[in-house]
Design a protein around this motif. Structure first.
Motif, PDB file in Angstrom:
ATOM      1  N   ARG A   1     -75.886  48.883-112.755  1.00 13.91           N
ATOM      2  CA  ARG A   1     -74.481  49.115-113.114  1.00 13.91           C
ATOM      3  C   ARG A   1     -73.807  50.040-112.100  1.00 13.91           C
ATOM      4  O   ARG A   1     -72.643  49.871-111.753  1.00 13.91           O
ATOM      5  CB  ARG A   1     -74.393  49.707-114.521  1.00 13.91           C
ATOM      6  N   VAL A   2     -74.555  51.037-111.627  1.00 14.17           N
ATOM      7  CA  VAL A   2     -74.015  51.955-110.619  1.00 14.17           C
ATOM      8  C   VAL A   2     -73.614  51.178-109.368  1.00 14.17           C
ATOM      9  O   VAL A   2     -72.516  51.354-108.812  1.00 14.17           O
ATOM     10  CB  VAL A   2     -75.047  53.043-110.266  1.00 14.17           C
ATOM     11  N   CYS A   3     -74.524  50.309-108.915  1.00 12.63           N
ATOM     12  CA  CYS A   3     -74.236  49.514-107.714  1.00 12.63           C
ATOM     13  C   CYS A   3     -73.037  48.595-107.931  1.00 12.63           C
ATOM     14  O   CYS A   3     -72.182  48.433-107.033  1.00 12.63           O
ATOM     15  CB  CYS A   3     -75.462  48.684-107.339  1.00 12.63           C
TER      16      CYS A   3
ATOM     17  N   GLU B   1     -66.801  51.800-102.888  1.00 12.28           N
ATOM     18  CA  GLU B   1     -67.358  53.134-102.624  1.00 12.28           C
ATOM     19  C   GLU B   1     -68.880  53.126-102.604  1.00 12.28           C
ATOM     20  O   GLU B   1     -69.526  54.147-102.883  1.00 12.28           O
ATOM     21  CB  GLU B   1     -66.858  54.126-103.689  1.00 12.28           C
ATOM     22  N   LEU B   2     -69.467  52.002-102.290  1.00  9.13           N
ATOM     23  CA  LEU B   2     -70.937  51.880-102.274  1.00  9.13           C
ATOM     24  C   LEU B   2     -71.474  52.495-100.975  1.00  9.13           C
ATOM     25  O   LEU B   2     -71.783  51.810-100.010  1.00  9.13           O
ATOM     26  CB  LEU B   2     -71.339  50.408-102.377  1.00  9.13           C
ATOM     27  N   THR B   3     -71.560  53.821-100.981  1.00  2.44           N
ATOM     28  CA  THR B   3     -72.021  54.542 -99.796  1.00  2.44           C
ATOM     29  C   THR B   3     -73.439  55.056 -99.996  1.00  2.44           C
ATOM     30  O   THR B   3     -73.914  55.240-101.128  1.00  2.44           O
ATOM     31  CB  THR B   3     -71.106  55.750 -99.514  1.00  2.44           C
ATOM     32  N   GLY B   4     -74.106  55.297 -98.899  1.00  2.00           N
ATOM     33  CA  GLY B   4     -75.471  55.816 -98.968  1.00  2.00           C
ATOM     34  C   GLY B   4     -75.523  57.171 -99.652  1.00  2.00           C
ATOM     35  O   GLY B   4     -76.479  57.488-100.374  1.00  2.00           O
TER      36      GLY B   4
ATOM     37  N   LEU C   1     -75.273  56.642-103.432  1.00  2.00           N
ATOM     38  CA  LEU C   1     -76.484  55.977-103.925  1.00  2.00           C
ATOM     39  C   LEU C   1     -77.677  56.941-103.925  1.00  2.00           C
ATOM     40  O   LEU C   1     -78.498  56.929-104.848  1.00  2.00           O
ATOM     41  CB  LEU C   1     -76.811  54.744-103.075  1.00  2.00           C
ATOM     42  N   ASN C   2     -77.764  57.769-102.901  1.00  2.00           N
ATOM     43  CA  ASN C   2     -78.849  58.757-102.860  1.00  2.00           C
ATOM     44  C   ASN C   2     -78.738  59.732-104.025  1.00  2.00           C
ATOM     45  O   ASN C   2     -79.748  60.125-104.629  1.00  2.00           O
ATOM     46  CB  ASN C   2     -78.810  59.528-101.541  1.00  2.00           C
ATOM     47  N   ALA C   3     -77.513  60.152-104.345  1.00  2.00           N
ATOM     48  CA  ALA C   3     -77.282  61.051-105.470  1.00  2.00           C
ATOM     49  C   ALA C   3     -77.688  60.389-106.780  1.00  2.00           C
ATOM     50  O   ALA C   3     -78.292  61.025-107.659  1.00  2.00           O
ATOM     51  CB  ALA C   3     -75.822  61.480-105.520  1.00  2.00           C
TER      52      ALA C   3
END
Length: 364
Positions: free
Chosen positions: A44-46, A54-57, A60-62
């Motif tokens: 869901r986050v992705c 806003e799909l940034t590394g 996503l790392n956070a």
């Protein structure tokens, strides 16, 4: 806060809020169910971040960091619990060891006083047998506790297996073991020799079993004992500066006993009962034991002070410090990393690692 709102936050805040959300959702669930739900949340986050562009590394790392912490939160809490229990047990074990050691030392002292060695009708040969038996009792009791013997042997074996800097490492390890053991009780001649006897005999065992680096091993151990005893005696003398007069006489007597320590004779005693090659090595080291000369000087100085009042004796402590502590003071200038090896009674492997690091760093 809902998931889509959390994902609008900066990465640090996102990680904290997502962790709280997931932790609440995972509470009370088994591992498999937690993992399944974590996968769903990450999907869901992705999806949400992708739809917003806003799909940034960084985000996503956070998110992955938050979900990892949340899925393992129950296990982490249990880990802290058993770590606390382990620390508590270690403290209890240490306290119990100290209690046992104290009883053993006190019992030997009682037996020594009861035998009245100095004022008895016993033959000199019988007095020697009794004294030797009491000394052995101290060593054997320490060995039974596994406080010194097993730790020392393991550390010395680790040095031999490493195959380099054997003398330096054994000296550093022995200094820490013996010094810390001395400081855990009264600074008395018999007790100091009892502790040193256990460690030197452990070195003899390793030297004779491996026969590799026997000279370097035993010379390093002997030097480490000398360093530790010199340092402990110097610190004991320092207590005279602040000692009340009512206990000063006892301290002065004990200082006199320390001044009569013959480390060379002590090494010969161990050598006489040792097998080769350790026997010959210790015999050679005994003839050149630095502590013997140093303690003889200290004994002469104490004799000169025998007629002084406690007040005058305290004024002479600084000069006595130089006699027994000179070697340690010189070494201290090159041992700024000493803090890495202060827990000398820990497992032999840790002792070896600490000494190894110290030697390597001082070579650079």
């Amino acid at each position: 806060m809902k998931l889509d709102e959390i994902l609008n936050l900066n990465p640090k805040a996102l990680s904290n809020e997502l962790f709280s959300l997931a932790k609440d959702e995972f509470g009370g669930l088994g591992e498999d169910e937690r993992l399944r739900r974590s996968g769903e949340i990450f999907a869901r986050v992705c999806e949400i971040l992708g739809a917003k562009g806003e799909l940034t590394g960084e985000k996503l790392n956070a998110a992955t960091s938050a979900l990892n912490r949340a899925v393992s939160a129950q296990e982490e809490q249990y880990l802290y619990k058993i770590m606390y229990e382990a620390e508590r047990l270690v403290r209890q074990i240490d306290e119990q060891k100290k209690t046992i050691k104290s009883l053993m030392w006190r019992n030997v002292e009682v037996m020594k006083e009861s035998s009245n060695l100095n004022n008895s009708n016993l033959k000199p040969s019988d007095v020697m047998v009794i004294a030797a038996s009491l000394n052995d009792a101290l060593s054997k009791d320490l060995e039974l506790l596994g406080i010194l013997k097993e730790t020392s042997e393991f550390a010395f074996l680790s040095v031999i297996e490493g195959g380099r800097d054997v003398n330096e490492l054994c000296r550093e390890i022995t200094k820490n073991i013996v010094y810390n053991a001395i400081k855990e009780g009264e600074t008395r001649k018999e007790r100091i020799f009892g502790i040193s006897r256990v460690v030197v005999r452990a070195a003899v065992t390793v030297a004779n079993e491996t026969q590799a680096y026997a000279d370097e091993l035993l010379s390093g151990v002997v030097e480490g004992c000398e360093d530790a005893i010199s340092k402990a005696v110097a610190e004991f003398r320092e207590t005279l500066r602040f000692a009340p007069d009512e206990i000063g006489a006892d301290l002065k007597t004990r200082l006199g006993e320390l001044g009569n320590m013959d480390f060379g004779a002590f090494l010969k005693e161990i050598a006489n009962s040792a097998e080769e090659p350790a026997k010959s090595i210790l015999t050679g080291l005994a003839s050149g034991a630095g502590l013997k000369k140093m303690m003889t000087q200290l004994g002469d100085k104490i004799e000169d002070l025998s007629g002084m009042s406690m007040e005058n004796l305290k004024r002479e402590v600084a000069e006595l410090e130089k006699l027994a502590g000179e070697k340690i003071e010189q070494l201290a200038n090159s041992q700024s990393l000493e803090a890495a090896k202060t827990r000398a009674r820990e497992l032999g492997g840790r002792l070896y690692d600490a000494a190894r690091n110290f030697i390597d760093k001082n070579k650079n």
